[in-house]
Design a protein around this motif. Sequence first.
Motif, PDB file in Angstrom:
ATOM      1  N   ARG A  16       0.795  -1.223   0.000  1.00 29.59           N
ATOM      2  CA  ARG A  16       0.000   0.000   0.000  1.00 29.59           C
ATOM      3  C   ARG A  16       0.828   1.273   0.000  1.00 29.59           C
ATOM      4  O   ARG A  16       0.275   2.363  -0.089  1.00 29.59           O
ATOM      5  CB  ARG A  16      -0.929  -0.007   1.217  1.00 29.59           C
ATOM      6  CG  ARG A  16      -1.992  -1.099   1.163  1.00 29.59           C
ATOM      7  CD  ARG A  16      -2.582  -1.358   2.560  1.00 29.59           C
ATOM      8  NE  ARG A  16      -3.826  -2.108   2.502  1.00 29.59           N
ATOM      9  CZ  ARG A  16      -3.908  -3.429   2.434  1.00 29.59           C
ATOM     10  NH1 ARG A  16      -2.797  -4.159   2.369  1.00 29.59           N
ATOM     11  NH2 ARG A  16      -5.086  -4.036   2.402  1.00 29.59           N
ATOM     12  N   VAL A  17       2.155   1.177   0.157  1.00 28.93           N
ATOM     13  CA  VAL A  17       3.006   2.359   0.275  1.00 28.93           C
ATOM     14  C   VAL A  17       3.974   2.414  -0.898  1.00 28.93           C
ATOM     15  O   VAL A  17       4.075   1.473  -1.692  1.00 28.93           O
ATOM     16  CB  VAL A  17       3.776   2.362   1.613  1.00 28.93           C
ATOM     17  CG1 VAL A  17       2.812   2.394   2.792  1.00 28.93           C
ATOM     18  CG2 VAL A  17       4.712   1.156   1.711  1.00 28.93           C
ATOM     19  N   SER A  18       4.710   3.519  -0.991  1.00 29.59           N
ATOM     20  CA  SER A  18       5.702   3.653  -2.061  1.00 29.59           C
ATOM     21  C   SER A  18       7.135   3.623  -1.538  1.00 29.59           C
ATOM     22  O   SER A  18       8.060   3.394  -2.309  1.00 29.59           O
ATOM     23  CB  SER A  18       5.456   4.947  -2.847  1.00 29.59           C
ATOM     24  OG  SER A  18       5.280   6.051  -1.993  1.00 29.59           O
ATOM     25  N   SER A  19       7.346   3.840  -0.248  1.00 30.26           N
ATOM     26  CA  SER A  19       8.682   3.787   0.351  1.00 30.26           C
ATOM     27  C   SER A  19       8.604   3.087   1.701  1.00 30.26           C
ATOM     28  O   SER A  19       7.603   3.207   2.415  1.00 30.26           O
ATOM     29  CB  SER A  19       9.254   5.187   0.562  1.00 30.26           C
ATOM     30  OG  SER A  19       9.474   5.850  -0.655  1.00 30.26           O
ATOM     31  N   ALA A  20       9.670   2.376   2.046  1.00 29.71           N
ATOM     32  CA  ALA A  20       9.720   1.662   3.326  1.00 29.71           C
ATOM     33  C   ALA A  20      11.004   2.016   4.064  1.00 29.71           C
ATOM     34  O   ALA A  20      12.077   2.103   3.464  1.00 29.71           O
ATOM     35  CB  ALA A  20       9.657   0.158   3.096  1.00 29.71           C
ATOM     36  N   ASN A  21      10.876   2.212   5.359  1.00 34.68           N
ATOM     37  CA  ASN A  21      12.017   2.459   6.232  1.00 34.68           C
ATOM     38  C   ASN A  21      12.233   1.173   7.032  1.00 34.68           C
ATOM     39  O   ASN A  21      11.447   0.847   7.918  1.00 34.68           O
ATOM     40  CB  ASN A  21      11.733   3.629   7.179  1.00 34.68           C
ATOM     41  CG  ASN A  21      11.057   4.780   6.447  1.00 34.68           C
ATOM     42  OD1 ASN A  21      11.576   5.260   5.447  1.00 34.68           O
ATOM     43  ND2 ASN A  21       9.896   5.216   6.925  1.00 34.68           N
ATOM     44  N   VAL A  22      13.295   0.451   6.711  1.00 28.99           N
ATOM     45  CA  VAL A  22      13.493  -0.903   7.229  1.00 28.99           C
ATOM     46  C   VAL A  22      14.382  -0.871   8.467  1.00 28.99           C
ATOM     47  O   VAL A  22      15.526  -0.389   8.410  1.00 28.99           O
ATOM     48  CB  VAL A  22      14.124  -1.799   6.145  1.00 28.99           C
ATOM     49  CG1 VAL A  22      14.279  -3.231   6.659  1.00 28.99           C
ATOM     50  CG2 VAL A  22      13.273  -1.782   4.868  1.00 28.99           C
ATOM     51  N   ALA A  23      13.850  -1.380   9.587  1.00 33.58           N
ATOM     52  CA  ALA A  23      14.625  -1.461  10.826  1.00 33.58           C
ATOM     53  C   ALA A  23      15.890  -2.280  10.587  1.00 33.58           C
ATOM     54  O   ALA A  23      15.878  -3.283   9.872  1.00 33.58           O
ATOM     55  CB  ALA A  23      13.781  -2.085  11.930  1.00 33.58           C
ATOM     56  N   CYS A  24      16.990  -1.851  11.206  1.00 34.92           N
ATOM     57  CA  CYS A  24      18.303  -2.411  10.888  1.00 34.92           C
ATOM     58  C   CYS A  24      18.933  -3.178  12.047  1.00 34.92           C
ATOM     59  O   CYS A  24      20.157  -3.369  12.077  1.00 34.92           O
ATOM     60  CB  CYS A  24      19.244  -1.298  10.452  1.00 34.92           C
ATOM     61  SG  CYS A  24      18.692  -0.389   8.995  1.00 34.92           S
TER      62      CYS A  24
END
Length: 256
Positions: free
Chosen positions: A29-37
């Motif tokens: 549903r989104v265009s960008s993801a901030n992935v936990a590292c």
Amino acid sequence: MNVEIDLNCDTGESYGAYRLGDDDALLRRVSSANVACGFHAGDATVMRRTVRTCLAHGVRIGAHPGLPDLQGFGRRAMALSPDDVYDIALYQIGALQAIAAAEGGRVEHVKPHGALYHMAEADDSIAEALARAASRTGGLTLVGLSGGRLVAAGRAASVPVWEEAFADRAYRSDGALLPRSSPGAVLDSPSAAAEQALRLARDGEAIANDGQAVSLKVDTICIHGDGPHAAETADAIRAALAAAGIRIGRGTHGTT
């Protein structure tokens, strides 16, 4: 009015035997993801799975470095020096870059998580350390609070920046986020988050907790993936934006 706006989410925050959020649903549903590292949440396996899901759905991959605080989910401030912040950001971004490259993708942006995000807004030296980490890892786009110190530090370091606003968080009249400890800080209702997202994208403003309109430059709008109704909230936001003729996509951000 924006005719296209980026919609980002914080994701990949499960780790080990613990599951948090419905990443598969949200990443459709989104265009960008901030992935936990791996510091505030996430682990190597979750990072790889999340990267694969992003690539399957054409979602841009971003690093979401946080403080080394699994117990507090990275939402407790720590007394770290700017060099400490630079080191932990570099470590986390590099780990995600290696995983993304192995899967045939690449990391495009960096958005600090939780308390680290707020520490950067309170301290220029912390913001500058994060901007330096974004610069030294390939000139990645730096995501920061609209009108804030992190955006200014990114511009000073000649890295691209995205000015961010939040669909599901309340604002103060000075443009800062209402602290999570305050009543009403999180907009739990999908309809309320959709209404705020539409106002942000269409009008470039939010209504603060005291009723004042706050002007904000908005390149990307965030949904928190750990919320209980995150996918439903994303659907409500997409529907509200579509009804106003606003597309979800790259938008106009990524400028220095």
